[in-house]
Design a protein around this motif. Structure first.
Motif, PDB file in Angstrom:
ATOM      1  N   GLN A  24      12.474 -45.998   2.181  1.00  0.00           N
ATOM      2  CA  GLN A  24      13.605 -45.177   1.748  1.00  0.00           C
ATOM      3  C   GLN A  24      14.354 -44.623   2.947  1.00  0.00           C
ATOM      4  O   GLN A  24      15.586 -44.507   2.936  1.00  0.00           O
ATOM      5  N   PHE A  25      13.622 -44.273   3.984  1.00  0.00           N
ATOM      6  CA  PHE A  25      14.241 -43.759   5.207  1.00  0.00           C
ATOM      7  C   PHE A  25      15.045 -44.836   5.927  1.00  0.00           C
ATOM      8  O   PHE A  25      16.156 -44.599   6.391  1.00  0.00           O
ATOM      9  N   ALA A  26      14.490 -46.034   6.007  1.00  0.00           N
ATOM     10  CA  ALA A  26      15.066 -47.070   6.871  1.00  0.00           C
ATOM     11  C   ALA A  26      16.194 -47.870   6.237  1.00  0.00           C
ATOM     12  O   ALA A  26      17.088 -48.346   6.942  1.00  0.00           O
ATOM     13  N   HIS A  27      16.188 -48.036   4.914  1.00  0.00           N
ATOM     14  CA  HIS A  27      16.997 -49.106   4.330  1.00  0.00           C
ATOM     15  C   HIS A  27      18.500 -48.910   4.473  1.00  0.00           C
ATOM     16  O   HIS A  27      19.262 -49.875   4.367  1.00  0.00           O
ATOM     17  N   GLN A  28      18.967 -47.692   4.741  1.00  0.00           N
ATOM     18  CA  GLN A  28      20.405 -47.470   4.897  1.00  0.00           C
ATOM     19  C   GLN A  28      20.804 -47.186   6.343  1.00  0.00           C
ATOM     20  O   GLN A  28      21.932 -46.799   6.598  1.00  0.00           O
ATOM     21  N   GLN A  29      19.909 -47.395   7.282  1.00  0.00           N
ATOM     22  CA  GLN A  29      20.198 -47.085   8.683  1.00  0.00           C
ATOM     23  C   GLN A  29      20.532 -48.343   9.467  1.00  0.00           C
ATOM     24  O   GLN A  29      19.670 -49.193   9.660  1.00  0.00           O
ATOM     25  N   ASN A  30      21.769 -48.445   9.917  1.00  0.00           N
ATOM     26  CA  ASN A  30      22.130 -49.621  10.712  1.00  0.00           C
ATOM     27  C   ASN A  30      21.822 -49.433  12.198  1.00  0.00           C
ATOM     28  O   ASN A  30      21.908 -50.379  12.976  1.00  0.00           O
ATOM     29  N   ILE A  31      21.445 -48.213  12.596  1.00  0.00           N
ATOM     30  CA  ILE A  31      20.853 -47.987  13.915  1.00  0.00           C
ATOM     31  C   ILE A  31      19.666 -47.053  13.720  1.00  0.00           C
ATOM     32  O   ILE A  31      19.693 -46.177  12.866  1.00  0.00           O
ATOM     33  N   THR A  42      10.380 -53.658  20.498  1.00  0.00           N
ATOM     34  CA  THR A  42      11.543 -53.748  19.615  1.00  0.00           C
ATOM     35  C   THR A  42      12.458 -54.894  20.014  1.00  0.00           C
ATOM     36  O   THR A  42      13.061 -55.546  19.155  1.00  0.00           O
ATOM     37  N   ALA A  43      12.562 -55.154  21.307  1.00  0.00           N
ATOM     38  CA  ALA A  43      13.461 -56.193  21.806  1.00  0.00           C
ATOM     39  C   ALA A  43      13.101 -57.580  21.294  1.00  0.00           C
ATOM     40  O   ALA A  43      13.931 -58.492  21.330  1.00  0.00           O
ATOM     41  N   CYS A  44      11.875 -57.742  20.799  1.00  0.00           N
ATOM     42  CA  CYS A  44      11.476 -59.036  20.244  1.00  0.00           C
ATOM     43  C   CYS A  44      12.150 -59.319  18.904  1.00  0.00           C
ATOM     44  O   CYS A  44      12.152 -60.472  18.445  1.00  0.00           O
ATOM     45  N   SER A  45      12.713 -58.282  18.263  1.00  0.00           N
ATOM     46  CA  SER A  45      13.314 -58.455  16.946  1.00  0.00           C
ATOM     47  C   SER A  45      14.764 -58.014  16.870  1.00  0.00           C
ATOM     48  O   SER A  45      15.554 -58.617  16.126  1.00  0.00           O
ATOM     49  N   MET A  46      15.136 -56.987  17.622  1.00  0.00           N
ATOM     50  CA  MET A  46      16.431 -56.342  17.412  1.00  0.00           C
ATOM     51  C   MET A  46      17.186 -56.137  18.714  1.00  0.00           C
ATOM     52  O   MET A  46      16.571 -55.915  19.762  1.00  0.00           O
ATOM     53  N   PRO A  47      18.514 -56.140  18.641  1.00  0.00           N
ATOM     54  CA  PRO A  47      19.299 -55.697  19.788  1.00  0.00           C
ATOM     55  C   PRO A  47      19.079 -54.199  20.012  1.00  0.00           C
ATOM     56  O   PRO A  47      18.931 -53.437  19.062  1.00  0.00           O
ATOM     57  N   PHE A  74      16.473 -55.472   8.209  1.00  0.00           N
ATOM     58  CA  PHE A  74      15.038 -55.661   8.363  1.00  0.00           C
ATOM     59  C   PHE A  74      14.254 -55.082   7.186  1.00  0.00           C
ATOM     60  O   PHE A  74      13.021 -55.109   7.193  1.00  0.00           O
ATOM     61  N   VAL A  75      14.974 -54.577   6.193  1.00  0.00           N
ATOM     62  CA  VAL A  75      14.354 -54.191   4.930  1.00  0.00           C
ATOM     63  C   VAL A  75      14.718 -55.258   3.911  1.00  0.00           C
ATOM     64  O   VAL A  75      15.886 -55.408   3.546  1.00  0.00           O
ATOM     65  N   GLU A  76      13.742 -56.017   3.487  1.00  0.00           N
ATOM     66  CA  GLU A  76      13.965 -57.108   2.541  1.00  0.00           C
ATOM     67  C   GLU A  76      13.009 -56.967   1.366  1.00  0.00           C
ATOM     68  O   GLU A  76      11.786 -56.928   1.560  1.00  0.00           O
ATOM     69  N   GLN A  77      13.578 -56.857   0.171  1.00  0.00           N
ATOM     70  CA  GLN A  77      12.787 -56.731  -1.062  1.00  0.00           C
ATOM     71  C   GLN A  77      11.753 -55.609  -0.940  1.00  0.00           C
ATOM     72  O   GLN A  77      10.579 -55.768  -1.307  1.00  0.00           O
ATOM     73  N   GLY A  78      12.192 -54.488  -0.400  1.00  0.00           N
ATOM     74  CA  GLY A  78      11.325 -53.322  -0.294  1.00  0.00           C
ATOM     75  C   GLY A  78      10.261 -53.401   0.774  1.00  0.00           C
ATOM     76  O   GLY A  78       9.320 -52.597   0.777  1.00  0.00           O
ATOM     77  N   LYS A  79      10.392 -54.342   1.710  1.00  0.00           N
ATOM     78  CA  LYS A  79       9.396 -54.483   2.775  1.00  0.00           C
ATOM     79  C   LYS A  79      10.081 -54.475   4.139  1.00  0.00           C
ATOM     80  O   LYS A  79      11.215 -54.931   4.285  1.00  0.00           O
ATOM     81  N   TRP A  80       9.368 -53.961   5.127  1.00  0.00           N
ATOM     82  CA  TRP A  80       9.845 -53.949   6.505  1.00  0.00           C
ATOM     83  C   TRP A  80       9.425 -55.250   7.173  1.00  0.00           C
ATOM     84  O   TRP A  80       8.247 -55.611   7.170  1.00  0.00           O
ATOM     85  N   LEU A  83       8.930 -57.030  13.713  1.00  0.00           N
ATOM     86  CA  LEU A  83       7.620 -57.058  14.352  1.00  0.00           C
ATOM     87  C   LEU A  83       7.130 -55.663  14.703  1.00  0.00           C
ATOM     88  O   LEU A  83       5.932 -55.393  14.696  1.00  0.00           O
ATOM     89  N   HIS A  84       8.063 -54.768  15.015  1.00  0.00           N
ATOM     90  CA  HIS A  84       7.697 -53.408  15.394  1.00  0.00           C
ATOM     91  C   HIS A  84       8.313 -52.418  14.419  1.00  0.00           C
ATOM     92  O   HIS A  84       9.468 -52.570  14.006  1.00  0.00           O
ATOM     93  N   THR A  85       7.557 -51.380  14.076  1.00  0.00           N
ATOM     94  CA  THR A  85       8.051 -50.308  13.213  1.00  0.00           C
ATOM     95  C   THR A  85       8.318 -49.084  14.078  1.00  0.00           C
ATOM     96  O   THR A  85       7.379 -48.525  14.661  1.00  0.00           O
ATOM     97  N   PRO A  86       9.574 -48.652  14.208  1.00  0.00           N
ATOM     98  CA  PRO A  86       9.882 -47.489  15.047  1.00  0.00           C
ATOM     99  C   PRO A  86       9.057 -46.261  14.655  1.00  0.00           C
ATOM    100  O   PRO A  86       8.758 -46.038  13.483  1.00  0.00           O
ATOM    101  N   THR A  87       8.714 -45.467  15.655  1.00  0.00           N
ATOM    102  CA  THR A  87       7.865 -44.302  15.425  1.00  0.00           C
ATOM    103  C   THR A  87       8.482 -43.340  14.419  1.00  0.00           C
ATOM    104  O   THR A  87       7.786 -42.792  13.555  1.00  0.00           O
ATOM    105  N   ASN A  88       9.808 -43.118  14.516  1.00  0.00           N
ATOM    106  CA  ASN A  88      10.410 -42.143  13.594  1.00  0.00           C
ATOM    107  C   ASN A  88      10.404 -42.633  12.152  1.00  0.00           C
ATOM    108  O   ASN A  88      10.508 -41.836  11.220  1.00  0.00           O
ATOM    109  N   MET A  89      10.233 -43.930  11.956  1.00  0.00           N
ATOM    110  CA  MET A  89      10.056 -44.463  10.612  1.00  0.00           C
ATOM    111  C   MET A  89       8.614 -44.242  10.149  1.00  0.00           C
ATOM    112  O   MET A  89       8.366 -43.923   8.983  1.00  0.00           O
TER     113      MET A  89
END
Length: 254
Positions: A24-31, A42-47, A74-80, A83-89
């Motif tokens: 719920q926290f992540a799905h609307q955040q484009n940064i 993070t660089a392995c997955s995202m700019p 990076f939120v697809e069908q309710g899943k993250w 490769l890395h999940t940011p700490t604030n998430m």
């Protein structure tokens, strides 16, 4: 702006947390905000780019997750799916705050009005004996270690800013329907200035452990191509034909 209340078993014994609170926290955040310790993973997955905090003008290290606001690829069908999940998430919806009883001590705060909290559904935050649940205990440990990570990130941001290593970039998007919006307010590492630094300055970056995240940030921009593919596979989004990265020749001011 969220209003934090200290989390206590006396006041929140029966409070429950939605099982998908992180999504719920992540799905609307484009940064998404990052710590410098997270850059290489993070660089392995995202700019990875910098933005300015609109309130205080400070540099904020972020992962770029979508070309459109209110979307996170990076939120697809309710899943993250990254490769890395940011700490604030991982720690959401819990935050460090100054204790209302002791200004020299940190405690955990929550926004009681947030929709991830409920009195009837979700996982318990406290056990019946008032002890922290396993999830809350894990979050506490992450938040405590994040104090040092935050200080390290601030020091990193300040150092590379003082060296003039940040420069603005714009992402020019060409959609298949002909529209051509531009994304601005983003900053990246000035590779030319980085390579032109004196041996003393480069050695200091190496000693501080800053060279690896700087190189990872530069390499992460290649993830924009993968992000286009994810965008074009996502139903409901306007397909992208191509993008163009415009990098300013002028470095950003501190």
């Amino acid at each position: 702006m969220k209003k934090l209340t200290e989390l206590t078993p006396q006041q929140h014994q029966n409070l429950r947390l939605a099982n998908d609170s992180a999504i719920q926290f992540a799905h609307q955040q484009n940064i998404m905000n990052l710590r410098v310790s997270e850059v290489s993973q993070t660089a392995c997955s995202m700019p990875i780019v910098y933005v300015r905090d609109g309130n205080n003008g400070q540099w904020v290290l972020t992962a770029f997750t979508s070309f459109e606001q209110g979307s996170n690829l990076f939120v697809e069908q309710g899943k993250w799916t990254a490769l890395h999940t940011p700490t604030n998430m991982q720690t959401f919806p819990f935050f460090l705050m100054m204790s209302p009883d002791d200004p020299q001590r940190y405690t955990i705060g929550i926004d009681e009005q947030h929709g991830v909290f409920s009195a009837t559904t979700g996982q318990a935050i406290f056990e019946t004996n008032g002890k922290a649940s396993l999830h809350l205990s894990r979050v506490k440990a992450l938040l405590e270690s994040d104090i040092n990570n935050d200080l390290q990130t601030q020091a990193f941001n300040q150092h590379i800013s003082q060296l003039g290593l940040l420069r603005p970039i714009s992402i020019l998007i060409q959609y298949q329907d002909g529209s051509t919006p531009s994304l601005s307010g983003l900053f990246t590492i000035d590779e030319d200035k980085l390579q032109a630094l004196s041996q003393e300055a480069l050695f200091e970056l190496h000693q501080k452990g800053y060279l690896a995240p700087l190189q990872a940030m530069l390499m992460s921009l290649f993830q924009l191509n993968a992000l286009i593919k994810k965008h074009n596979k996502t139903p409901g989004l306007n397909p992208i034909k191509s993008i163009k990265l415009e990098v300013s020749k002028n470095s950003a001011t501190a």
